[in-house]
Design a protein around this motif. Structure first.
Motif, PDB file in Angstrom:
ATOM      1  N   GLN A 119       0.842  -1.184   0.000  1.00  0.00           N
ATOM      2  CA  GLN A 119       0.000   0.000   0.000  1.00  0.00           C
ATOM      3  C   GLN A 119       0.889   1.251   0.000  1.00  0.00           C
ATOM      4  OE1 GLN A 119      -2.307  -1.886   3.463  1.00  0.00           O
ATOM      5  NE2 GLN A 119      -3.726  -0.310   2.685  1.00  0.00           N
ATOM      6  N   ILE A 120       0.361   2.299  -0.578  1.00  0.00           N
ATOM      7  CA  ILE A 120       1.114   3.543  -0.716  1.00  0.00           C
ATOM      8  C   ILE A 120       0.343   4.660  -0.029  1.00  0.00           C
ATOM      9  CG2 ILE A 120       1.930   5.261  -2.391  1.00  0.00           C
ATOM     10  CD1 ILE A 120       2.520   2.978  -4.286  1.00  0.00           C
ATOM     11  N   VAL A 150      -7.106   8.792  -3.252  1.00  0.00           N
ATOM     12  CA  VAL A 150      -7.181   9.024  -1.810  1.00  0.00           C
ATOM     13  C   VAL A 150      -7.182  10.531  -1.567  1.00  0.00           C
ATOM     14  CG1 VAL A 150      -6.041   6.854  -1.258  1.00  0.00           C
ATOM     15  CG2 VAL A 150      -4.667   8.905  -1.559  1.00  0.00           C
ATOM     16  N   LEU A 151      -7.715  10.944  -0.439  1.00  0.00           N
ATOM     17  CA  LEU A 151      -7.774  12.349  -0.087  1.00  0.00           C
ATOM     18  C   LEU A 151      -6.684  12.665   0.930  1.00  0.00           C
ATOM     19  CD1 LEU A 151     -11.648  12.844   0.229  1.00  0.00           C
ATOM     20  CD2 LEU A 151     -10.174  13.329  -1.731  1.00  0.00           C
ATOM     21  N   LEU A 152      -5.859  13.659   0.609  1.00  0.00           N
ATOM     22  CA  LEU A 152      -4.787  14.042   1.516  1.00  0.00           C
ATOM     23  C   LEU A 152      -5.356  14.478   2.864  1.00  0.00           C
ATOM     24  CD1 LEU A 152      -2.488  16.058  -0.927  1.00  0.00           C
ATOM     25  CD2 LEU A 152      -2.142  13.732  -0.075  1.00  0.00           C
ATOM     26  N   ASN A 153      -4.587  14.224   3.901  1.00  0.00           N
ATOM     27  CA  ASN A 153      -5.014  14.540   5.263  1.00  0.00           C
ATOM     28  C   ASN A 153      -3.980  15.418   5.951  1.00  0.00           C
ATOM     29  OD1 ASN A 153      -6.664  14.470   7.528  1.00  0.00           O
ATOM     30  ND2 ASN A 153      -5.668  12.640   8.347  1.00  0.00           N
ATOM     31  N   ALA A 158      -2.219   9.684   4.371  1.00  0.00           N
ATOM     32  CA  ALA A 158      -3.451   9.198   3.751  1.00  0.00           C
ATOM     33  C   ALA A 158      -3.076   8.011   2.890  1.00  0.00           C
ATOM     34  CB  ALA A 158      -4.104  10.291   2.914  1.00  0.00           C
ATOM     35  N   SER A 159      -3.544   6.822   3.258  1.00  0.00           N
ATOM     36  CA  SER A 159      -3.086   5.610   2.570  1.00  0.00           C
ATOM     37  C   SER A 159      -4.169   5.038   1.684  1.00  0.00           C
ATOM     38  CB  SER A 159      -2.646   4.557   3.597  1.00  0.00           C
ATOM     39  OG  SER A 159      -3.728   4.222   4.448  1.00  0.00           O
ATOM     40  N   CYS A 160      -3.739   4.363   0.615  1.00  0.00           N
ATOM     41  CA  CYS A 160      -4.670   3.700  -0.291  1.00  0.00           C
ATOM     42  C   CYS A 160      -4.948   2.292   0.224  1.00  0.00           C
ATOM     43  CB  CYS A 160      -4.093   3.653  -1.698  1.00  0.00           C
ATOM     44  SG  CYS A 160      -2.559   2.719  -1.824  1.00  0.00           S
ATOM     45  N   ILE A 181       5.365  10.709  -1.209  1.00  0.00           N
ATOM     46  CA  ILE A 181       4.664   9.443  -1.413  1.00  0.00           C
ATOM     47  C   ILE A 181       5.581   8.327  -0.924  1.00  0.00           C
ATOM     48  CG2 ILE A 181       3.621   7.909  -3.120  1.00  0.00           C
ATOM     49  CD1 ILE A 181       3.085  10.393  -4.832  1.00  0.00           C
ATOM     50  N   ARG A 182       5.066   7.537  -0.002  1.00  0.00           N
ATOM     51  CA  ARG A 182       5.877   6.495   0.635  1.00  0.00           C
ATOM     52  C   ARG A 182       5.137   5.166   0.649  1.00  0.00           C
ATOM     53  NH1 ARG A 182      10.086   8.619   3.809  1.00  0.00           N
ATOM     54  NH2 ARG A 182      10.039  10.896   3.996  1.00  0.00           N
TER      55      ARG A 182
END
Length: 314
Positions: A119-120, A150-153, A158-160, A181-182
């Motif tokens: 997951q990213i 995904v919506l940034l938090n 914010a993970s997919c 992005i990690r």
């Protein structure tokens, strides 16, 4: 000239100095600078990067937008179409040795490829970046296409829910902060996107044969990644194009005001200024002149505007 100076000069000439018009002019200038950057392989855009040839497939560093030439150790390697290799030497994809050729692969959105599907997540440096979309599109370990938004938090991750092994698109809205992005599990930093940057594509190549010595390096000549002009103090990377940028900006602004005759005249002036910039690039700097003959298809050899018969001597 800075972006603010370009916009001020354009607004003064076209008589539109209100804040909204100046903002539109700045956006137009940024687009025109990108257009001019893409139009030529400018000397100022070239960059040399060294990268360890640790595998057959390599993602180019963030500094490179396009690959121009590649050298492995002391040996030049040359571009080739992968389809041609399949027709003439399909087994080269399985061999290891000294790379002699390389082929382009589909660009990827991450500067570092995941070593395993995971997951990213995305996180911003600004708490103001909340509920802004981040689109991820690519493939999982089975090669199945995956896509998720995904919506940034803000500064929280914010993970997919999907897992990705290959990401071909990682696109976001314009943000207040820089977005990283990690990998959710590994924590590996895959990509960094600037606030004004929607996405980034990394060129990817495959070496033929795969290098048997993974300690040697590639020397890559590339076209430098373009960074748009967004700050008032930004200046164009390329020299000699200020007059062309001003003419294009005036042409766009006159067109916005429906002054089509003036817009057309400015566009023609911009084209002339680009030719002057090309003269500065090719004729007024250090260079080695070359004469390159070509055949015109009618049994004639063309050279600098003169035609020579291929049937006689010259």
């Amino acid at each position: 000239m800075t972006l603010a100076q370009f916009a001020e000069a354009t607004a003064d000439t076209c008589g539109m100095s209100d804040a909204e018009s100046v903002l539109i002019i700045k956006r137009s200038i940024s687009r025109r600078v990108r257009m001019l950057y893409d139009s030529q392989l400018w000397r100022d855009a070239l960059v040399l990067v060294t990268k360890t040839a640790s595998a057959a497939e390599l993602v180019m560093p963030a500094a490179i937008e396009r690959v121009v030439a590649v050298r492995w150790d002391s040996q030049m390697i040359y571009p080739v179409d992968a389809g041609v290799l399949f027709q003439y030497d399909a087994q080269i994809f399985d061999r290891t040795g000294q790379p002699m050729l390389y082929s382009d692969l589909t660009p990827v959105a991450l500067g570092v490829l995941p070593t395993a599907a995971e997951q990213i997540c995305g996180v911003s440096t600004s708490s103001a970046d909340v509920d802004l979309p981040l689109l991820l599109r690519g493939e999982d370990s089975a090669g199945a296409e995956q896509a998720e938004t995904v919506l940034l938090n803000g500064t929280s991750a914010a993970s997919c829910s999907q897992v990705f092994l290959l990401v071909t698109t990682a696109a976001k809205a314009i943000t207040a902060g820089t977005v990283t992005i990690r990998g959710l599990t590994s924590g590996t930093l895959f990509q960094t996107l600037w606030p004004e940057e929607s996405e980034r594509k990394h060129p990817r190549i495959r070496l033929h044969e795969a290098p048997s010595d993974a300690t040697k390096s590639l020397l890559i000549l590339g076209k430098r990644r373009f960074r748009p002009m967004t700050s008032d103090l930004d200046t164009p990377l390329l020299r000699g194009l200020d007059n062309a940028i001003l003419s294009y900006a005036r042409a766009d602004e006159w067109k916005r005001q429906r002054q089509y005759t003036k817009s057309s005249a400015e566009a023609q002036e911009a084209g002339a200024q680009v030719q002057i910039a090309l003269s500065l690039e090719k004729d007024q700097g250090a260079a080695i002149a070359r004469i390159v003959p070509w055949e015109d298809g009618n049994d004639q050899l063309a050279l600098d505007g003169y035609a020579f018969s291929g049937k006689g001597s010259w």
